[in-house]
Design a protein around this motif. Structure first.
Motif, PDB file in Angstrom:
ATOM      1  N   LYS A 188     -29.411 -46.860 -17.601  1.00 19.97           N
ATOM      2  CA  LYS A 188     -28.984 -47.877 -16.782  1.00 19.97           C
ATOM      3  C   LYS A 188     -29.773 -49.144 -16.787  1.00 19.97           C
ATOM      4  O   LYS A 188     -31.118 -48.800 -16.575  1.00 19.97           O
ATOM      5  CB  LYS A 188     -28.605 -47.403 -15.436  1.00 19.97           C
ATOM      6  CG  LYS A 188     -27.377 -48.295 -14.719  1.00 19.97           C
ATOM      7  CD  LYS A 188     -27.133 -47.507 -13.450  1.00 19.97           C
ATOM      8  CE  LYS A 188     -26.153 -48.234 -12.625  1.00 19.97           C
ATOM      9  NZ  LYS A 188     -25.707 -47.465 -11.576  1.00 19.97           N
ATOM     10  N   ASP A 241     -23.813 -53.732  -9.171  1.00 19.70           N
ATOM     11  CA  ASP A 241     -23.099 -52.750  -8.557  1.00 19.70           C
ATOM     12  C   ASP A 241     -21.730 -52.838  -8.647  1.00 19.70           C
ATOM     13  O   ASP A 241     -20.879 -52.010  -8.794  1.00 19.70           O
ATOM     14  CB  ASP A 241     -23.511 -52.508  -7.273  1.00 19.70           C
ATOM     15  CG  ASP A 241     -25.063 -52.171  -7.052  1.00 19.70           C
ATOM     16  OD1 ASP A 241     -25.469 -52.338  -5.894  1.00 19.70           O
ATOM     17  OD2 ASP A 241     -25.471 -51.503  -7.947  1.00 19.70           O
ATOM     18  N   ARG A 242     -21.247 -54.295  -8.976  1.00 16.97           N
ATOM     19  CA  ARG A 242     -19.809 -54.465  -9.006  1.00 16.97           C
ATOM     20  C   ARG A 242     -19.220 -54.180 -10.387  1.00 16.97           C
ATOM     21  O   ARG A 242     -17.928 -54.126 -10.673  1.00 16.97           O
ATOM     22  CB  ARG A 242     -19.520 -56.115  -8.803  1.00 16.97           C
ATOM     23  CG  ARG A 242     -20.321 -56.722  -7.836  1.00 16.97           C
ATOM     24  CD  ARG A 242     -19.750 -58.337  -7.689  1.00 16.97           C
ATOM     25  NE  ARG A 242     -20.954 -58.895  -8.585  1.00 16.97           N
ATOM     26  CZ  ARG A 242     -20.588 -59.422  -9.569  1.00 16.97           C
ATOM     27  NH1 ARG A 242     -19.303 -59.253 -10.192  1.00 16.97           N
ATOM     28  NH2 ARG A 242     -21.652 -59.794 -10.149  1.00 16.97           N
ATOM     29  N   SER A 302     -18.962 -51.212 -13.496  1.00 16.91           N
ATOM     30  CA  SER A 302     -19.001 -49.598 -13.729  1.00 16.91           C
ATOM     31  C   SER A 302     -18.634 -49.354 -15.200  1.00 16.91           C
ATOM     32  O   SER A 302     -18.005 -50.416 -15.706  1.00 16.91           O
ATOM     33  CB  SER A 302     -18.140 -49.010 -12.735  1.00 16.91           C
ATOM     34  OG  SER A 302     -16.838 -49.249 -12.990  1.00 16.91           O
TER      35      SER A 302
END
Lengths: 115, 114
Positions: free
Chosen positions: A57, A62-63, A65
């Motif tokens: 990663k 975080d928004r 995926s």
């Protein structure tokens, strides 16, 4: 020869909307990478998958995926879009080599514009 | 933090000139250095370098890696207008657990004028 296929090629969304980008790697490649390239910027690593499992990663918000499916295609989901998400999103694939080096083959990219 | 620095950022030459593009790096767990050419869209692969001092050649392009001084150069001789592009240097690092990723430099924008 088959290449890395990305869709859509262009996508226009409004702020706070959701977008999904798809990537179909070269057949028999086991690793998929997602990169984001802003205007005039170098590609920034977001996330990678090896054999359908997330392997690494990077600077992925975080928004966002992502996942890799049983047929090895991958999808990058972006929610609550912001103006700063406007960029070219590259998918790349490779056949993972533990020894030696991995040459990534890039798709043509998906250009996301957030209005 | 892994760092890849390319120079110059931009270069304008005339057809027939020879150019040298530079890439220096500071990374942990170096595996390889790759050069890509980016025209309108996706970067396309040019060279992969893993060993010092061994020149890779492809037509008018050549590249070499110095793992002691942590840099690579990409040479283009007898440039043509079709060489106009952004040349990206990327370093592959081992981020642990058999995970590998590329860190890119900001690229060198080469413009070849007729």
């Amino acid at each position: 020869a088959a290449g890395v296929i990305q869709s859509p090629r262009h996508l226009i969304k409004e702020k706070r909307e959701t977008a999904t980008l798809k990537c179909y790697p070269i057949p028999r490649h086991d690793t998929v990478y997602w990169y984001q390239q802003g205007p005039g910027q170098d590609p920034q690593f977001l996330i990678s998958f090896y054999e359908k499992m997330q392997s690494d990663k990077g600077s992925i918000p975080d928004r966002f995926s992502a996942q890799q499916f049983s047929d090895y295609h991958s999808e990058l989901n972006m929610s609550s879009l912001e103006l700063g998400d406007s960029a070219l999103y590259f998918c790349a694939s490779s056949l993972l080599r533990v020894s030696g080096a991995n040459v990534l083959t890039f798709g043509a990219g998906s250009r996301l514009t957030v209005l | 933090e892994d760092k890849v620095v390319q120079s110059p950022l931009s270069l304008v030459v005339h057809e027939g000139d020879t150019v040298t593009l530079n890439c220096s790096y500071e990374v942990t767990n170096f595996r390889s250095l790759l050069w890509y050419k980016q025209e309108k869209k996706a970067p396309t692969f040019l060279f992969m370098l893993t060993s010092s001092g061994i020149e890779k050649k492809s037509g008018r392009l050549s590249s070499i890696l110095d793992k002691k001084e942590l840099f690579s150069i990409l040479n283009i001789t007898a440039t043509q207008t079709g060489d106009s592009a952004i040349y990206l240097c990327a370093v592959e690092v081992d981020s642990g657990g058999s995970n590998y990723k590329l860190t890119f430099g900001k690229g060198t924008l080469l413009t070849v004028n007729p």
